[in-house]
Design an enzyme around this catalytic site. Sequence first.
Site, PDB file in Angstrom:
ATOM      1  CB  SER A   1      14.541 -27.739 -30.213  1.00  0.00           C
ATOM      2  OG  SER A   1      14.702 -26.272 -30.256  1.00  0.00           O
TER       3      SER A   1
ATOM      4  CE  LYS B   1      10.679 -21.153 -29.943  1.00  0.00           C
ATOM      5  NZ  LYS B   1       9.813 -21.949 -30.881  1.00  0.00           N
ATOM      6  N   GLY B   2      14.681 -23.006 -30.407  1.00  0.00           N
ATOM      7  CA  GLY B   2      16.063 -22.415 -31.615  1.00  0.00           C
ATOM      8  C   GLY B   2      16.171 -21.183 -31.326  1.00  0.00           C
TER       9      GLY B   2
ATOM     10  CB  ILE C   1       6.013 -21.224 -32.992  1.00  0.00           C
ATOM     11  CG1 ILE C   1       5.110 -22.173 -32.354  1.00  0.00           C
ATOM     12  CG2 ILE C   1       6.485 -19.991 -31.927  1.00  0.00           C
ATOM     13  CD1 ILE C   1       3.938 -21.919 -31.825  1.00  0.00           C
TER      14      ILE C   1
ATOM     15  CG  LEU D   1      12.153 -21.157 -36.192  1.00  0.00           C
ATOM     16  CD1 LEU D   1      13.138 -21.238 -37.387  1.00  0.00           C
ATOM     17  CD2 LEU D   1      12.609 -22.309 -35.157  1.00  0.00           C
TER      18      LEU D   1
ATOM     19  CB  CYS E   1      11.938 -24.804 -38.681  1.00  0.00           C
ATOM     20  SG  CYS E   1      10.623 -23.831 -38.338  1.00  0.00           S
TER      21      CYS E   1
ATOM     22  CB  ILE F   1      11.706 -36.882 -38.106  1.00  0.00           C
ATOM     23  CG1 ILE F   1      10.350 -37.370 -37.475  1.00  0.00           C
ATOM     24  CG2 ILE F   1      12.408 -38.016 -38.850  1.00  0.00           C
ATOM     25  CD1 ILE F   1       9.285 -37.817 -38.268  1.00  0.00           C
TER      26      ILE F   1
ATOM     27  N   GLY G   1       3.275 -34.862 -32.314  1.00  0.00           N
ATOM     28  CA  GLY G   1       2.573 -35.816 -31.613  1.00  0.00           C
ATOM     29  C   GLY G   1       2.576 -37.301 -32.011  1.00  0.00           C
TER      30      GLY G   1
ATOM     31  N   GLY H   1       8.516 -34.354 -27.196  1.00  0.00           N
ATOM     32  CA  GLY H   1       8.375 -32.996 -27.629  1.00  0.00           C
ATOM     33  C   GLY H   1       6.843 -32.665 -27.001  1.00  0.00           C
TER      34      GLY H   1
END
Lengths: 311, 284
Positions: free
Chosen positions: A29, A53-54, A79, A81, A138, A199, A225, A273
Site C-alpha cells: 500500500s 493507497k491507504g 507522506i 497518508l 503508519c 512489515i 527498500g 513496495g
Amino acid sequence: MMSQQSTAKVSLAVEIAGLRMKNPVMPASGTFGYGEEFAPYLDLNRLGAIVTKGLSLRPKAGNPTPRICETVSGMLNAIGLQNVGVDAFIEHKMPFLREINTPVIANFFGNTLEEYGEVARRLNDIPELAAVELNISCPNVKQGGIVFGTDPQAAHQAVDVVRKNLDKPLIVKLTPNVTDITVIARAVADAGADAVSCINTLTGMSIDVRRRKPRIANRTGGLSGPAIRPIAVRMVHQVVQAVDIPVIGVGGISSAEDALEFLIAGAQAVQVGTANFVDPDAMQQVIDGLERFCIEERIADIRELIGSLEV
Amino acid sequence: MSNFKTRILANQEISPGYWRMRIQAPGAVADCRAGQFLMFRVQLSLLPLLRRPFGIFRTGFQPSDVDGLPPVEYLEILYKVVGQGTAMMSELHHGDRVEILGPLGRGFDGGEPGRRKILVGGGIGLVPLYMLAEQLVGGNEVRLLMGGRTRDDIIVVTEFERLGVQTYVSTEDGSLGDRGLVTAVLQQQLDTDPDADVFACGPLPMLEAVHDICRQRQVPLQVSLEALMACGVGACLGCVVKGVGHSETSPRFLCTCKEGPVFRAEQLAWDRLDRTEGTCEGCK
C-alpha cells in the site's frame, strides 16, 4: 499486452483467507497509487492482487514537503497518508479497478476507533473489493496508525471494531517499530484478523549536514527498500511461528529471489513496495522470476516452497 | 518511448559542474514535448536506488557510427553535479547502459499565437525552455532571459541564439552580461511592453519573483517546477505542490510529476509553497 504463455507448466496460485490469487505478488500500500498510475507500464491483470493507497474517512492532506529522501539502499518517506478519502475512492477510483481481472484490496486507517469502524462499514459495501488491509502501523501521523499498532490492547480493539463491521477477509498490517512483533500479531489474530502483513516501514531519520536540518520536513520517516529486507524476513519468520493465520511478507523486495526468501520463511504471499518506484514493472519481473525459479527447481506448485525453510 | 534500456552516446562537461548527456532514444523526436521530463536510472544496482528526474533538453538525429546505417535518434539532458547520483552520472561514458522512463508529465502550452514570448531561465532551469523555443520561433518573437550566480552558470545560450532567439544574460556577480538578477531584466522588459507570454524555470525564489512581476502586470505565466520524486508516475506523492484553494480539510495537492512539471501560475497556491531548496539533485 503481455502474453501468459508457459504459466501452465507451473502453478503460482495461492489462496489467503479465501482470497484466490493468480500468484503471490501484490503491491505494498502506498507504492502503487490506486493502480491506474501503473497501467501504462505493466499488465494489472497479471498481478496476484492490487492494494490501494491507504484510505481514511475524509480526504487527508498529508505532510509538508520534502516528504522523501534516498538513503543507502533505501528511502525515507513521510507522506502522511495523503489520500482522496473513502467516498472519493468509491466514486472515482473503483470504476477503473472494477474492470481489472485482479482482486482489489483496499488499505485503510482511522484516527479513532469509531473512524476505523466507519471506514470498514463503507468498504464492506463495495461488492468488487476482495479484501481489506487495516493499517495500524503508519509511523508518520500523530493520531491513528502506529498508536494502535504498538500496543497489543489497542491493536486488539481496532481489529475488533473493524471485524464487527466487515464480512470481507481482513488483513492487518503490522509495524516493526515494537519490541516484539509476535505479541501484536497474536493480539490481532485473537481479535479476528484473517491474515497479517509484515512489515510496514521502520522509523528512521536522515540529516543534511550542511544545512543542519532533517532531510524530510516531518523530521522522521519510514525507512523502506532493500536496506530493511533482512529485518523483514526475520520478523516474518517469527510471526509465522507465532500465529496460525497466513502471513504476507513485505519489506525491501525487488526481485524474485527477494520474494522467495519470504515465501520460504513461511509467507503465503508477498508485497512489493519501493521497487515499484524504481521500476514501474518491478512486480512483473518478480512474477516472471518466480516462474523461472520454479521451472529451474522443478517445482510444479509454488505452494511447495511456502514454509520450506530448513533449520 | 516509455520504460527502456538504452546507451549513452556522449557525456561532456560543458561548464564547470554542468554536464550534457546524449542518450539513444528511438521515438524521442515524435514523443517528447517541450517541458516534459524523464526518470534516469544511473545504474542497474542499488546505488543510487531511486531514479533521478531530468528535464528533456532537446531531441534529434545524429549520423550512425556505422556507414550505411540510418541516423540514430537521441535525446539530451543537462545536469549539474550536486549529489551522489549526479556525480556518478558524470562518470558515465559513451556506450554505457542506462535506463530511461519517459517522457513524463505535462509540458508547456505555447500561449497565444503571435504574441511576444519571454522565456526566463535560472541556471540549470534553462533546460526545458530549449524545446519550447524551438516550437515558438516560427510564428513569434522569442526572447530568452538567462540568469545565474556567475558566468559558469550561463550555459548553452548560443544554441538559443542559433534558433533566432534574442538572448539577455545577467549574472549576480557581473562576470557575464548585466550585473544583477534576471528578474530585474524581466521587469524592465514588461514595463516597456507588457503584451507577452512568460515561461519560467529556475529556483523557487526566482519563480516567486517572476510570478509577482507577471501578476502585477496581468501577464500570463507558466512555470516548470522541480521537486524531489521517487516514481515520476504519480504514485509516491513525494513531489506534491499545493494547488490554489488548498487547505488541511480540503487538500488540493498537485503532483509535480503528473499534473506538472509545467503549471499555469494561477494553478498554484504561491503563498503556501514549501521550500525544498538545496535538496534537489535533478532539475525537475
